[in-house]
Design a protein around this motif. Structure first.
Motif, mmCIF file in Angstrom:
data_model
loop_
_atom_site.group_PDB
_atom_site.id
_atom_site.type_symbol
_atom_site.label_atom_id
_atom_site.label_comp_id
_atom_site.label_asym_id
_atom_site.label_seq_id
_atom_site.Cartn_x
_atom_site.Cartn_y
_atom_site.Cartn_z
ATOM 1 N N GLU A 123 -2.111 5.371 4.573
ATOM 2 C CA GLU A 123 -3.443 5.341 5.586
ATOM 3 C C GLU A 123 -4.175 3.976 5.617
ATOM 4 O O GLU A 123 -3.300 2.374 6.263
ATOM 5 C CB GLU A 123 -4.460 6.317 5.229
ATOM 6 C CG GLU A 123 -5.505 5.851 6.893
ATOM 7 C CD GLU A 123 -6.499 7.031 6.742
ATOM 8 O OE1 GLU A 123 -6.646 7.641 6.184
ATOM 9 O OE2 GLU A 123 -7.650 6.352 7.957
ATOM 10 N N HIS A 154 0.661 -1.254 0.216
ATOM 11 C CA HIS A 154 0.331 -0.113 0.190
ATOM 12 C C HIS A 154 0.644 1.574 -0.423
ATOM 13 O O HIS A 154 0.687 2.222 -0.545
ATOM 14 C CB HIS A 154 -1.060 0.098 1.407
ATOM 15 C CG HIS A 154 -1.549 -0.830 1.133
ATOM 16 N ND1 HIS A 154 -2.818 -1.380 0.326
ATOM 17 C CD2 HIS A 154 -2.279 -1.751 2.081
ATOM 18 C CE1 HIS A 154 -3.968 -2.454 0.348
ATOM 19 N NE2 HIS A 154 -2.875 -2.612 1.273
ATOM 20 N N GLU A 183 1.978 2.318 -3.652
ATOM 21 C CA GLU A 183 1.151 3.269 -4.242
ATOM 22 C C GLU A 183 0.652 4.322 -3.285
ATOM 23 O O GLU A 183 -0.057 5.795 -3.780
ATOM 24 C CB GLU A 183 -0.177 2.659 -4.156
ATOM 25 C CG GLU A 183 -0.420 1.345 -4.973
ATOM 26 C CD GLU A 183 -1.668 1.145 -4.494
ATOM 27 O OE1 GLU A 183 -2.691 0.975 -3.759
ATOM 28 O OE2 GLU A 183 -1.892 -0.583 -5.328
ATOM 29 N N ASP A 191 -0.432 5.055 -0.701
ATOM 30 C CA ASP A 191 -2.088 4.791 0.329
ATOM 31 C C ASP A 191 -1.367 4.521 2.249
ATOM 32 O O ASP A 191 -1.250 3.868 1.947
ATOM 33 C CB ASP A 191 -2.639 3.574 -0.038
ATOM 34 C CG ASP A 191 -4.277 3.792 -0.159
ATOM 35 O OD1 ASP A 191 -4.100 4.840 1.592
ATOM 36 O OD2 ASP A 191 -5.149 3.159 -0.105
#
Ligand SMILES: Cc1ncc(C[n+]2csc(CCOP(=O)(O)OP(=O)(O)O)c2C)c(N)n1
Ligand code: SF4
Ligand SMILES: [Mg+2]
Lengths: 542, 342
Positions: free
Chosen positions: A60, A53, A56, A58
């Motif tokens: 959180e 994640h 990317e 991302d």
């Protein structure tokens, strides 16, 4: 019969009618393997999973993946000795992925952004007591709370955190970070009672009508050694030395400080002494540098701050303003033997960092508890000999680190949860290891590790400012993207591309791929060209 | 992504796709909607490099022409395995005539399209190395010379594979084929013979010439797309390993193509109007032995008696490519063949 041109007898058809899958003797199969980082993580983190994640951007989602296992990422990203990086496959390519840097970045970002987890389970109606608020106790409390149990922590000290507060100096773990992560755990509805020492566990359990107890008392008693000393000699034990520089009046150490011992606590003591004004700190250790129990990173950082080390030496007596040390040699078994050669070192203060013991008085009277070699024995579920009382962290047989404690806390929480339901926690079988030879590393970009900025030595000697700086968003992303995703598909489309028979079906973002066994001839090209080793050939069933 | 600008993307553009890159940088092959010009059910051997290369190249050409493409195909494996009557694997208009006349057929197609005013429809002609460098060479040279608006693609598997692995003008030295047996003092194909077809194409000074392999997909697709941006005669020579003819593992096809480049055995370059304009650098250089050893057609160089002197001669050929084409990083000023005056 239909009219056909001259010499044509059949309609044109597609070769799709020809199911070449029947040629196959072996079939490719997608697998997930255990990445070495995950395998090496004492807290059982799915590192490859959360890095996916982070790759990317991302963050959180990455943080949410991380805290499924470890509620203290900002702390671990700073103080964990990162066995994940020691195991990381990328080290064989250039340098290991700087996992701890990304972990710390995510932890810090969660604090600054106010990300938090919530309890999704309905209340179980069960009450669990956790004794001790160090990493082990906090981890257990967190996981128990997420599992729906009502958790209370009893802590003897005036502030929570255990060794993270009273043992690890501020320059390695700033207290605002420590406080923020503890606060986040407690906000799950956990009751924290400070200055509540536990005299008798069974009594406390009955008084508070707890259904289960988790003991995470730590190891807070400094080991002593008999050293003849002059009355005026100033001798401190490392734990109270470190603790008193945390709260209250920092001790006066004088100009020359000798620290006796070779573990992480000895390193921290020497570095702290310099920060308290000592102009010279010397570590005296009876074996060699290679045999020091301190983590090599800590030894290096300590040396970089100008601390001197005298290996193969024991302190034979402490006099006023100086110590006498005896030189040692290693015998053929690697054990240090005295030589009869002595030297004196100037020393205003001697700090003893010779290891720690657990104060077992809370369970001393219980016949069903078994203490061996100073540690409490537990079974595979981390349960003591007393049903319903579990234990973990520094007080049970294991290496003593923050991250191992966190792992114990998580494991114990699941065992306690199962035990409360009258069951046993089922462990999932581990996937086969994603070893380096399984990877096709040709596909990965060449990229060296981002070096975390370090405070210059001079500033770090005189202040308690944090020594190692954090990653910024851009280099955290860069670092995450150095991950090879060992053994786990990261959707690079190689299998989909390299199949000469179009027998790989791309299922779309996050859904990976499947094989079309109607046409797969079993050439195995997808296996060879998979960068991360997530495909295997299996003999065809006949 | 919020607050960062970084260039590093895990596999960068080495892999077929990359979920971290935006769509524009994806290969045609990463696209679920790729045309699959050569679809499943074809009868190529397991791990066939030619089937892979043909799909790579034609799918890229299909994208570049928005699906307006016709292909003429010479006799050879590609034709035989794709169209056993009455089945076809081609999902594009496709025509086969003879072994040696594919360039001439394509010339005719291009002429007919011109007459009909359909300049939007483009023509590709394709053949194996035998159909290109040997029997088709006359037709091809003519097509180049007339600068007909055709992209000719040679799928080079370095022998006449369809008829049982006979030597062609593109078979490399020392390789065993059915007609160059591994016997005698100089086993396998002889040194110093054969043709360098890409350089012969450059010598025709046609608008565009390029070499490619099935291991460098981004590079291959870029070259096909670029070729389609020109009018006139264009030539792309793609190295396509053949597990059957090369005696290699079916899973090693892409790997061997990669090693051919990383050793310098097969240089990747582009040329426009007779000038070499670009070469691909070797990323991790390896000795030729790493490329030769996994191939059964070179087995006699290793057993029963090792033949280091032959390996050395092959290494010298690779080193010559490296120097000639400037294949190592930082060797931009290397002597470029086909450059002015040479
Ligand atoms: C005029 C003529 N001679 C011989 C043949 C037999 N033949 C068919 S395919 C082939 C070899 C093709 O080799 P190549 O062009 O390298 O293609 P590959 O099969 O290796 O892909 C031969 C000799 C033929 N079809 N026509
Ligand atoms: S490369 Fe990534 S998945 Fe592999 S061991 Fe390192 S961090 Fe883990
Ligand atoms: Mg051929």
């Amino acid at each position: 019969m239909m009219q056909k041109p001259f010499a044509i007898t059949l309609d044109v058809g597609s070769s799709l009618a020809n199911k070449t899958g029947s040629w196959r003797v072996e079939r490719p199969v997608y697998v997930d393997r255990m990445p070495p980082c995950n395998d090496g993580c004492p807290a059982g983190e799915n590192i490859q999973g959360w890095l996916y994640h982070a790759e990317e951007g991302d963050y959180e989602a990455a943080w949410r993946g991380l805290v499924e296992d470890n509620p203290l990422p900002a702390i671990c990203g700073r103080v964990c000795y990162h066995p994940c990086e020691t195991a990381c496959n990328r080290a064989k390519l250039d340098e290991a992925v700087g996992i701890h840097g990304v972990e710390r970045f995510l932890g810090d970002r969660a604090i600054s952004q106010g990300w938090h987890v919530t309890v999704d389970r309905p209340p179980s109606g069960k009450r669990v007591l956790v004794v001790g608020s160090g990493p082990t106790g906090l981890s257990a409390a967190y996981h128990l709370a997420l599992l729906g149990h009502a958790v209370t922590i009893y802590e003897a000290a005036p502030a929570p955190g255990g060794m993270m507060r009273y043992g690890i100096p501020k320059y390695r773990l700033p207290r605002d970070v420590l406080d923020a992560e503890i606060e986040a755990i407690c906000s799950l509805g956990i009751r924290l009672e400070l200055e509540h020492p536990v005299g008798d566990v069974v009594e406390e359990m009955q008084d508070g009508s707890y259904d289960a107890v988790f003991l995470a008392l730590g190891a807070q008693l400094s080991k002593r050694a008999y050293i003849p000393a002059a009355d005026s000699a100033r001798i401190l034990d490392a734990l109270s030395f470190l603790a008193s520089s945390e709260d209250g009046e920092p001790p006066r150490v004088g100009r020359r400080v000798v620290v006796y011992g070779g573990g992480n606590t000895a390193m921290d003591s020497a570095r702290t002494a310099q920060r308290l004004g000592a102009t010279e700190a010397v570590v005296v250790y009876r074996r060699t540098r290679a045999q020091m129990p301190a983590h090599p990173v800590e030894v290096e950082e300590t040396l970089a701050e100008g601390v001197k080390m005298t290996w193969l030496s024991t302190i034979s007596r402490v006099e006023d303003g100086k110590i006498v040390i005896e030189k040692m040699v290693l015998d053929e078994t690697g054990f240090p033997q005295p030589t009869g050669e002595f030297e004196t070192l100037e020393a205003d203060t001697v700090v003893l960092a010779l290891g720690q013991d657990t104060d077992m008085s809370a369970i001393a009277h219980m016949g069903d508890m078994s203490v061996r070699d100073g540690v409490l024995q537990v079974d595979d579920d981390m349960m003591t000999g007393h049903p319903g009382i579990f234990a973990g962290g520094d007080m049970v047989p294991a290496e003593r680190t923050v991250t191992i404690g966190i792992g114990h806390g998580k494991k114990a929480a699941h065992s306690i949860d199962a035990w409360l339901r009258g069951e046993r926690h089922a462990t999932v079988a581990r996937h086969e290891l994603a070893t380096f030879d399984r990877l096709n590393t040709w596909y990965y970009s060449d990229a060296p590790k981002t070096v975390q900025p370090e405070l210059e030595g001079i500033r770090r000697r005189s202040t308690f400012d944090e020594v190692v700086g954090g990653l910024e968003a851009d280099n955290a992303l860069f670092e995450a993207r150095r991950c090879l995703s060992c053994g786990n598909c990261f959707e690079c489309d190689n299998c989909f591309g390299v199949c000469p028979d179009n027998a790989v079906v791309k299922l779309g973002p996050g859904l990976r791929y499947s094989f079309d066994y109607d046409y797969c001839k079993g050439c195995g090209m997808c296996v060879t060209e998979c960068p991360c080793g997530a495909i295997v050939m299996e003999p065809e069933r006949v | 992504m919020d607050d960062q600008q970084v260039k590093f993307y895990q596999v960068g553009s080495f892999a077929v796709g990359n979920r971290l890159l935006d769509g524009g940088k994806h290969t045609v092959q990463a696209d679920r909607a790729r045309s699959n010009s050569l679809t499943s059910g074809h009868r190529a051997c397991q791990g066939c490099g030619e089937a892979l290369g043909a799909r790579y190249a034609l799918d890229a050409a299909m994208r570049a022409t928005e699906g307006r493409l016709i292909a003429a195909n010479a006799t050879g494996c590609l034709e035989v395995f794709s169209t056993p009557y009455p089945e076809t694997s081609w999902q594009i208009p496709w025509l086969h005539s003879l072994f040696g006349n594919a360039p001439a057929i394509a010339t005719g197609m291009a002429a007919a399209l011109k007459v009909k005013g359909r300049s939007d429809i483009r023509v590709v002609s394709q053949a194996g190395d035998g159909g290109t460098v040997d029997i088709g060479f006359g037709c091809l040279s003519g097509m180049f010379e007339r600068n007909d608006d055709v992209l000719f693609i040679c799928y080079d598997n370095e022998a006449y594979m369809n008829t049982g692995v006979q030597r062609s003008g593109a078979t490399p030295p020392a390789a065993r084929t059915a007609t160059t047996e591994a016997v005698g003092a100089e086993p396998g194909n002889v040194f110093g013979q054969g043709k360098n077809m890409p350089l012969l194409a450059v010598a025709h000074e046609i608008p565009y010439v390029a070499t490619a392999t099935v291991a460098e997909l981004h590079d291959l697709e870029r070259k096909v797309e670029k070729a389609m941006s020109f009018r006139g005669a264009r030539y792309i020579h793609i190295l396509v390993p053949c597990p059957l003819g090369w005696g290699s593992a079916t899973s090693d096809t892409v790997r061997l193509a990669r090693l051919a480049c990383e050793t310098g055995v097969f240089p990747l370059f582009e040329a426009e109007n007779g000038e070499i304009t670009a070469t691909s650098k070797i990323r991790h250089q390896v000795p030729v032995e790493e490329y030769l050893r996994p191939q059964g057609r070179y087995k006699h160089l290793f057993t029963p008696t090792p033949r280091p002197e032959i390996l050395k001669k092959i290494q010298q050929l690779a080193d010559r490519n490296i120097a000639r084409f400037g294949l190592l990083a930082g060797s931009d000023e290397a002597e470029l063949v086909g450059a002015e005056g040479s």
